[in-house]
Design a protein around this motif. Structure first.
Motif, PDB file in Angstrom:
ATOM      1  N   PRO A 306       0.917  -1.318   0.094  1.00 38.28           N
ATOM      2  CA  PRO A 306      -0.008   0.008  -0.107  1.00 38.28           C
ATOM      3  C   PRO A 306       0.998   1.226   0.000  1.00 38.28           C
ATOM      4  N   VAL A 307       1.848   1.244   0.694  1.00 32.90           N
ATOM      5  CA  VAL A 307       2.717   2.480   0.838  1.00 32.90           C
ATOM      6  C   VAL A 307       3.448   2.654  -0.831  1.00 32.90           C
ATOM      7  N   ALA A 308       3.665   1.538  -1.387  1.00 29.21           N
ATOM      8  CA  ALA A 308       4.203   1.784  -2.835  1.00 29.21           C
ATOM      9  C   ALA A 308       3.279   2.278  -3.695  1.00 29.21           C
ATOM     10  N   PHE A 309       2.010   1.647  -3.670  1.00 29.50           N
ATOM     11  CA  PHE A 309       1.160   1.872  -4.669  1.00 29.50           C
ATOM     12  C   PHE A 309       0.589   3.442  -4.537  1.00 29.50           C
ATOM     13  N   LEU A 310       0.357   3.768  -3.253  1.00 33.02           N
ATOM     14  CA  LEU A 310      -0.359   5.175  -2.860  1.00 33.02           C
ATOM     15  C   LEU A 310       0.813   6.042  -3.070  1.00 33.02           C
ATOM     16  N   ALA A 406      -1.464   1.865   8.785  1.00 30.70           N
ATOM     17  CA  ALA A 406      -2.375   3.183   8.575  1.00 30.70           C
ATOM     18  C   ALA A 406      -2.057   3.172   6.895  1.00 30.70           C
ATOM     19  N   ALA A 407      -1.268   2.801   6.225  1.00 32.77           N
ATOM     20  CA  ALA A 407      -1.311   2.890   4.906  1.00 32.77           C
ATOM     21  C   ALA A 407      -2.335   1.797   4.178  1.00 32.77           C
ATOM     22  N   ILE A 408      -2.497   0.680   4.702  1.00 28.86           N
ATOM     23  CA  ILE A 408      -3.584  -0.486   4.518  1.00 28.86           C
ATOM     24  C   ILE A 408      -4.876   0.381   4.887  1.00 28.86           C
ATOM     25  N   ILE A 409      -5.069   0.764   5.731  1.00 24.90           N
ATOM     26  CA  ILE A 409      -6.509   1.459   6.284  1.00 24.90           C
ATOM     27  C   ILE A 409      -6.521   2.716   5.240  1.00 24.90           C
ATOM     28  N   THR A 410      -5.742   3.321   4.645  1.00 27.12           N
ATOM     29  CA  THR A 410      -5.888   4.341   3.915  1.00 27.12           C
ATOM     30  C   THR A 410      -6.191   3.813   2.182  1.00 27.12           C
ATOM     31  N   TYR A 411      -5.484   2.987   1.976  1.00 30.53           N
ATOM     32  CA  TYR A 411      -5.688   2.082   0.604  1.00 30.53           C
ATOM     33  C   TYR A 411      -7.034   1.897   0.709  1.00 30.53           C
ATOM     34  N   TYR A 412      -7.781   1.232   1.757  1.00 28.82           N
ATOM     35  CA  TYR A 412      -9.011   0.594   1.887  1.00 28.82           C
ATOM     36  C   TYR A 412     -10.046   1.785   1.678  1.00 28.82           C
ATOM     37  N   LYS A 413      -9.510   2.976   2.009  1.00 27.17           N
ATOM     38  CA  LYS A 413     -10.416   4.128   1.566  1.00 27.17           C
ATOM     39  C   LYS A 413     -11.114   4.280   0.121  1.00 27.17           C
ATOM     40  N   GLY A 414     -10.226   3.839  -0.717  1.00 25.53           N
ATOM     41  CA  GLY A 414     -10.833   3.702  -2.108  1.00 25.53           C
ATOM     42  C   GLY A 414     -10.370   5.051  -2.934  1.00 25.53           C
ATOM     43  N   ILE A 423      -8.314   3.274  -7.047  1.00 29.08           N
ATOM     44  CA  ILE A 423      -7.998   2.678  -5.933  1.00 29.08           C
ATOM     45  C   ILE A 423      -8.671   1.476  -5.658  1.00 29.08           C
ATOM     46  N   VAL A 424      -8.370   0.124  -6.000  1.00 32.58           N
ATOM     47  CA  VAL A 424      -9.630  -0.766  -5.751  1.00 32.58           C
ATOM     48  C   VAL A 424      -9.241  -1.863  -4.506  1.00 32.58           C
ATOM     49  N   PRO A 425      -9.581  -1.649  -3.361  1.00 28.58           N
ATOM     50  CA  PRO A 425      -9.166  -2.605  -2.519  1.00 28.58           C
ATOM     51  C   PRO A 425     -10.156  -3.818  -2.503  1.00 28.58           C
ATOM     52  N   ASN A 426      -9.532  -5.125  -2.088  1.00 24.78           N
ATOM     53  CA  ASN A 426     -10.376  -6.268  -2.408  1.00 24.78           C
ATOM     54  C   ASN A 426     -10.278  -7.059  -1.099  1.00 24.78           C
ATOM     55  N   ASP A 427     -11.384  -7.444  -0.372  1.00 21.57           N
ATOM     56  CA  ASP A 427     -11.220  -8.067   0.928  1.00 21.57           C
ATOM     57  C   ASP A 427     -12.626  -8.588   1.245  1.00 21.57           C
ATOM     58  N   ASP A 428     -12.857  -9.335   2.410  1.00 23.24           N
ATOM     59  CA  ASP A 428     -13.983  -9.834   2.734  1.00 23.24           C
ATOM     60  C   ASP A 428     -15.032  -8.651   2.828  1.00 23.24           C
ATOM     61  N   GLU A 429     -16.242  -9.035   2.644  1.00 22.58           N
ATOM     62  CA  GLU A 429     -17.287  -8.059   2.301  1.00 22.58           C
ATOM     63  C   GLU A 429     -17.572  -7.308   3.552  1.00 22.58           C
ATOM     64  N   LYS A 430     -17.669  -7.903   4.641  1.00 22.04           N
ATOM     65  CA  LYS A 430     -17.952  -7.237   5.974  1.00 22.04           C
ATOM     66  C   LYS A 430     -16.653  -6.412   6.197  1.00 22.04           C
ATOM     67  N   ILE A 431     -15.449  -6.529   6.152  1.00 20.77           N
ATOM     68  CA  ILE A 431     -14.369  -5.709   6.127  1.00 20.77           C
ATOM     69  C   ILE A 431     -14.398  -4.517   5.192  1.00 20.77           C
ATOM     70  N   LYS A 436     -15.754   1.144   4.751  1.00 22.03           N
ATOM     71  CA  LYS A 436     -16.600   2.334   4.021  1.00 22.03           C
ATOM     72  C   LYS A 436     -17.284   3.208   5.034  1.00 22.03           C
ATOM     73  N   GLU A 437     -17.908   2.567   5.864  1.00 23.47           N
ATOM     74  CA  GLU A 437     -18.675   3.234   7.102  1.00 23.47           C
ATOM     75  C   GLU A 437     -17.684   4.137   7.925  1.00 23.47           C
ATOM     76  N   LEU A 438     -16.752   3.585   8.183  1.00 22.67           N
ATOM     77  CA  LEU A 438     -15.763   4.436   9.184  1.00 22.67           C
ATOM     78  C   LEU A 438     -15.237   5.783   8.355  1.00 22.67           C
ATOM     79  N   TRP A 439     -14.760   5.503   7.383  1.00 24.88           N
ATOM     80  CA  TRP A 439     -14.336   6.622   6.437  1.00 24.88           C
ATOM     81  C   TRP A 439     -15.264   7.563   5.968  1.00 24.88           C
ATOM     82  N   ALA A 440     -16.697   6.971   5.981  1.00 22.04           N
ATOM     83  CA  ALA A 440     -17.582   8.095   5.703  1.00 22.04           C
ATOM     84  C   ALA A 440     -17.948   9.190   6.782  1.00 22.04           C
ATOM     85  N   THR A 441     -17.042   8.847   8.104  1.00 19.23           N
ATOM     86  CA  THR A 441     -17.351   9.720   9.152  1.00 19.23           C
ATOM     87  C   THR A 441     -16.498  10.982   8.982  1.00 19.23           C
ATOM     88  N   GLY A 442     -15.398  10.693   8.321  1.00 13.96           N
ATOM     89  CA  GLY A 442     -14.557  11.628   8.000  1.00 13.96           C
ATOM     90  C   GLY A 442     -13.607  12.131   9.430  1.00 13.96           C
TER      91      GLY A 442
END
Length: 496
Positions: A306-310, A406-414, A423-431, A436-442
């Motif tokens: 995630p550090v490299a990609f971002l 923190a880089a993984i968490i940021t990557y999952y923001k999309g 940026i297209v994260p791919n993991d378990d649907e619940k994750i 998505k919900e957490l980042w929506a809080t800003g």
């Protein structure tokens, strides 16, 4: 372009050696790893052994192998001591290949050959399993351990329980302590087929326990397989039409945990790989080497991606050679993860340096996005244990590993990268839904606390609320803020 001749024993030389190894599996990995190792042992020591390949499932490649008289080339590519390696070697150690489903008599007759000594397998992770539906009378049993018991029992009977006719069994399936699991399955079949074994039940069980030697092994070599993109060029180079060329990295490591009922010295005598200068390590405990691989090979992969990609870098090799990300990888690997392992430091440094050379393989464009599939479960198994041990040993959190989280968490923001790449994260649907919900809080405080506290969704193995780790929530939040404010590349510079 010259017309190529077919590869077989009439057009190419082939050694004739005693058949001493039964190999369950004919796929790319075994041919580029085990059979390549045996070839080197035959060339450089008095091992003098050939391999009979047994197809573990009904459909496979034995007809292809036999069509080339079991000759094929291994193309090794990589980087060693800073120099690129690109070699082609013709492997001639496989004497013949059998399908036990159509040649069961020939398969069982292998047990009658006095010189047979080794059984090696790679039947995939699903291959080492106990299937109670298997019958002793099946020809053959469907499962690999079932076939093995049929073969061993026939050998026991044929040689009248001769203690010198036991077998050394070395599974290569990618399961931690594979030999322990295989041994357990064998005992389950002996019990299941107790009535079929009749009066020989006790004697056979004792012969297997005392005179057969089941090892656990750890295998390490990346084998991409058939080189479709360069096959024409390779065939011109070797001068043969070889349809079974296998491409593999030049690095190899085989850790063999000797069986309980033998010594390291006995195993080295039987299997003299060290005398051939190979990276085959015979030990009494595979566990620390398993931890070393997961920690120093897989661990850095998980956080560098995630550090490299971002930061706008797409290939692992380019990340390693990058002036900033390269330093981050080095910090995580040498200054942090390496400090959490219990093997000699010199040994760990050599392994870590080899890993970096593998990451820098000039022949492989390893996309960082391919590593980021299921990043959270990977972090939990590969990096989180190191984070905890580092904190315990050093009294402070490892900055690189925390920044990687923190880089993984940021990557999952999309969203999109600075250059417009999605940026297209791919993991378990619940994750995915939780992030998505957490980042929506800003609110990065809520994001940090929510991720670290998700014991039922993310941290399923450890079941620990990571907010309880002293200082972790604050540091993750600070890194998230830094990445949001400065961008990934500028943010990572602050911890170097």
């Amino acid at each position: 372009m010259s017309k190529l001749q077919s590869l077989n024993k009439r057009t190419a030389p082939k050694s004739v050696m005693p058949e001493r190894i039964i190999q369950f599996g004919e796929g790319n990995f075994l041919r580029a790893f085990v059979d390549w190792i045996i070839y080197n042992m035959d060339q450089k020591t008095n091992f003098n052994s050939s391999v009979v390949v047994v197809q573990p499932i009904n459909r496979g490649m034995v007809d292809w192998l036999n069509g080339q008289d079991c000759l094929y080339h291994v193309n090794l590519q990589g980087k060693e001591n800073g120099q690129p390696v690109n070699t082609l070697t013709r492997i001639d150690v496989i004497s013949r290949a059998l399908n036990p489903y159509t040649q069961n008599q020939a398969f069982m007759a292998l047990a009658e050959q006095p010189e047979m000594r080794f059984i090696i397998s790679n039947t995939t992770e699903a291959g080492i399993n106990f299937d109670p539906e298997c019958k002793f009378s099946d020809a053959p049993a469907a499962s690999y351990p079932g076939k093995l018991v049929q073969l061993l029992f026939h050998r026991y009977k044929f040689f009248g329980g001769d203690p010198t006719k036991g077998m050394i069994i070395m599974p290569c399936e990618l399961i931690f302590l594979n030999g322990h699991h295989l041994k357990e399955c064998i005992y389950q079949y002996i019990e299941l087929w107790k009535e079929d074994l009749g009066a020989d039940y006790e004697g056979f069980k004792k012969w297997f326990t005392d005179d057969c030697f089941v090892c656990a092994t750890l295998v390490d070599r990346i084998v991409p397989g058939f080189p479709r993109d360069t096959i024409s060029e390779i065939q011109q180079k070797i001068g043969y039409k070889d349809n079974l060329v296998v491409k593999a990295e030049s690095f190899h490591l085989w850790v063999i945990e000797k069986a309980e009922n033998m010594t390291i010295e006995q195993m080295k005598e039987e299997f003299p790989a060290d005398k051939a200068g190979l990276h085959v390590l015979i030990t009494d405990n595979e566990k620390p080497y398993h931890a070393r691989k997961v920690t120093l090979l897989n661990g850095p992969h998980t956080v560098l991606s995630p550090v490299a990609f971002l930061s706008g870098v797409n290939i692992v090799r380019d990340a390693c050679e990058h002036p900033v990300i390269g330093k981050f990888i080095h910090k995580v690997q040498f200054d942090e993860l390496m400090q959490t392992l219990d093997l000699p430091m010199e040994e760990l440094q050599k392994f870590a340096s080899d890993v970096l050379e593998r990451f820098e393989n000039p022949f492989v464009d390893h996309q960082v996005t391919s590593i980021m599939l299921n990043s959270f479960p990977k972090y939990e198994t590969r990096d989180l244990p190191g984070l905890k041990i580092y904190l315990q040993r050093k009294g402070e959190l490892p900055q690189g590993l925390v920044f990687g989280l923190a880089a993984i968490i940021t990557y999952y923001k999309g969203g999109k990268r600075a250059d417009g790449t999605p940026i297209v994260p791919n993991d378990d649907e619940k994750i995915m839904e939780l992030l998505k919900e957490l980042w929506a809080t800003g609110d990065t405080q809520k994001v940090a606390e929510g991720v670290l506290g998700a014991t039922d969704v993310i941290w399923k193995e450890s079941k620990q609320n990571l907010n309880e780790i002293p200082g972790l929530t604050e540091l993750v939040k600070a890194d998230l803020d830094l990445i949001q404010e400065k961008g990934m590349l500028e943010a990572v510079k602050t911890i170097l």
